[in-house]
Design a protein around this motif. Sequence first.
Motif, PDB file in Angstrom:
ATOM      1  N   PHE A   9       0.627  -0.849  -0.185  1.00 14.88           N
ATOM      2  CA  PHE A   9       0.541  -0.173  -0.246  1.00 14.88           C
ATOM      3  C   PHE A   9       1.558   1.331  -0.079  1.00 14.88           C
ATOM      4  N   GLU A  10       0.645   2.500  -0.429  1.00 14.90           N
ATOM      5  CA  GLU A  10       0.673   3.354  -0.219  1.00 14.90           C
ATOM      6  C   GLU A  10       0.405   4.837   0.764  1.00 14.90           C
ATOM      7  N   ILE A  11       1.513   5.354   1.404  1.00 17.05           N
ATOM      8  CA  ILE A  11       1.638   6.574   2.375  1.00 17.05           C
ATOM      9  C   ILE A  11       1.908   7.293   1.405  1.00 17.05           C
ATOM     10  N   THR A  93       7.123  -8.437   8.828  1.00 14.59           N
ATOM     11  CA  THR A  93       8.189  -6.945   8.698  1.00 14.59           C
ATOM     12  C   THR A  93       7.654  -6.586   7.367  1.00 14.59           C
ATOM     13  N   TYR A  94       7.998  -5.244   7.529  1.00 13.65           N
ATOM     14  CA  TYR A  94       7.767  -4.013   6.425  1.00 13.65           C
ATOM     15  C   TYR A  94       8.571  -3.496   6.166  1.00 13.65           C
ATOM     16  N   THR A  95       8.965  -2.975   4.570  1.00 14.32           N
ATOM     17  CA  THR A  95       9.528  -3.055   3.731  1.00 14.32           C
ATOM     18  C   THR A  95       9.234  -1.256   2.921  1.00 14.32           C
ATOM     19  N   LEU A  96       9.237  -0.613   2.808  1.00 14.47           N
ATOM     20  CA  LEU A  96       9.653   0.781   3.205  1.00 14.47           C
ATOM     21  C   LEU A  96      10.311   1.300   1.313  1.00 14.47           C
ATOM     22  N   THR A  97       9.801   1.258   0.089  1.00 10.68           N
ATOM     23  CA  THR A  97      10.118   2.151  -0.682  1.00 10.68           C
ATOM     24  C   THR A  97       9.737   3.522  -1.030  1.00 10.68           C
ATOM     25  N   ALA A  98      10.960   4.332  -1.579  1.00 10.14           N
ATOM     26  CA  ALA A  98      10.308   5.736  -1.560  1.00 10.14           C
ATOM     27  C   ALA A  98       9.352   5.893  -3.322  1.00 10.14           C
ATOM     28  N   SER A  99       8.988   6.280  -3.668  1.00  9.83           N
ATOM     29  CA  SER A  99       7.688   6.556  -4.371  1.00  9.83           C
ATOM     30  C   SER A  99       7.678   7.474  -4.936  1.00  9.83           C
ATOM     31  N   ASP A 100       6.545   8.212  -6.440  1.00 16.86           N
ATOM     32  CA  ASP A 100       6.532   9.394  -7.101  1.00 16.86           C
ATOM     33  C   ASP A 100       5.336  10.035  -5.643  1.00 16.86           C
ATOM     34  N   SER A 101       4.814   9.654  -4.833  1.00 17.47           N
ATOM     35  CA  SER A 101       3.981  10.002  -3.903  1.00 17.47           C
ATOM     36  C   SER A 101       4.103   9.606  -2.436  1.00 17.47           C
ATOM     37  N   GLY A 102       5.265   9.224  -2.321  1.00 20.41           N
ATOM     38  CA  GLY A 102       5.505   8.963  -1.248  1.00 20.41           C
ATOM     39  C   GLY A 102       6.370   7.637  -1.015  1.00 20.41           C
ATOM     40  N   GLN A 104       5.607   2.982  -0.891  1.00 24.09           N
ATOM     41  CA  GLN A 104       5.814   1.825  -0.648  1.00 24.09           C
ATOM     42  C   GLN A 104       5.990   1.318   0.190  1.00 24.09           C
ATOM     43  N   VAL A 105       4.814   1.080   0.805  1.00 26.32           N
ATOM     44  CA  VAL A 105       5.181   0.008   1.875  1.00 26.32           C
ATOM     45  C   VAL A 105       4.387  -1.848   1.668  1.00 26.32           C
ATOM     46  N   GLU A 106       5.783  -2.550   1.688  1.00 27.32           N
ATOM     47  CA  GLU A 106       4.888  -3.677   1.607  1.00 27.32           C
ATOM     48  C   GLU A 106       5.256  -4.391   3.326  1.00 27.32           C
ATOM     49  N   PHE A 107       3.516  -5.059   3.483  1.00 23.62           N
ATOM     50  CA  PHE A 107       4.098  -6.033   5.120  1.00 23.62           C
ATOM     51  C   PHE A 107       3.525  -7.513   5.129  1.00 23.62           C
ATOM     52  N   GLY A 108       4.473  -7.976   5.650  1.00 28.23           N
ATOM     53  CA  GLY A 108       4.390  -9.302   5.543  1.00 28.23           C
ATOM     54  C   GLY A 108       3.873  -9.940   6.528  1.00 28.23           C
ATOM     55  N   LEU A 109       3.183 -11.102   6.385  1.00 25.19           N
ATOM     56  CA  LEU A 109       2.984 -11.264   8.450  1.00 25.19           C
ATOM     57  C   LEU A 109       3.006 -13.108   8.487  1.00 25.19           C
ATOM     58  N   THR A 110       3.255 -13.944   8.643  1.00 32.62           N
ATOM     59  CA  THR A 110       3.012 -15.372   9.465  1.00 32.62           C
ATOM     60  C   THR A 110       2.652 -15.886  10.245  1.00 32.62           C
ATOM     61  N   ILE A 111       1.593 -16.500  10.765  1.00 35.54           N
ATOM     62  CA  ILE A 111       1.129 -16.880  12.162  1.00 35.54           C
ATOM     63  C   ILE A 111       1.004 -18.244  12.055  1.00 35.54           C
ATOM     64  N   ASP A 112       1.443 -18.860  12.950  1.00 33.41           N
ATOM     65  CA  ASP A 112       1.223 -19.879  13.181  1.00 33.41           C
ATOM     66  C   ASP A 112       0.076 -20.515  15.020  1.00 33.41           C
ATOM     67  N   PRO A 113      -0.821 -20.496  14.835  1.00 32.05           N
ATOM     68  CA  PRO A 113      -1.823 -20.570  16.635  1.00 32.05           C
ATOM     69  C   PRO A 113      -1.270 -21.622  16.749  1.00 32.05           C
ATOM     70  N   LYS A 114      -1.468 -21.952  18.293  1.00 28.95           N
ATOM     71  CA  LYS A 114      -0.808 -23.486  18.853  1.00 28.95           C
ATOM     72  C   LYS A 114      -1.466 -23.937  18.705  1.00 28.95           C
TER      73      LYS A 114
END
Length: 146
Positions: A9-11, A93-102, A104-114
């Motif tokens: 997503f973009e911020i 993880t959050y990975t941030l990359t500069a873009s023309d309008s602000g 670009q955020v890439e959010f990644g998540l892994t979950i494993d319930p007990k």
Amino acid sequence: MAVSSTRSFEIKATPEQVMAAIAAVDRLPEWSSTHKSVVVETTHPDGRPHRVRMTVSIIGLTDEQIVDYAWNGDESMSWTLVESSQQAQQDGTYTLTASDSGTQVEFGLTIDPKIPLPGFLVRRAEKTAMDTAAKGLTKFVEENFR
């Protein structure tokens, strides 16, 4: 059953502003309704959070978690679950990359319930986390860090 998701997503803010908001871990309850309390127990030498204790409530389950954060400047941040009452694994993880309008955020998540949970509940928790990251973080950054 571990599940993984990513969302981009973009911020409309600089990567430095977005990372400053992410680094304000103690303020997570302000933008993430699942986070009920957050306490930074230790910090890295640069002052950013390292070990964090939190109470999280999602899909009717309350979880006491301890997570360790790792930082790569203003480019990325990751966390790994150290201890949890409800989860065997959680990595994000959050990975941030500069873009023309602000930024670009890439959010990644892994979950494993007990405990075994129906797949639809795990997917609902995952969707809630993805939506919160995109909408909650965006609003938090735009209201507090620009």
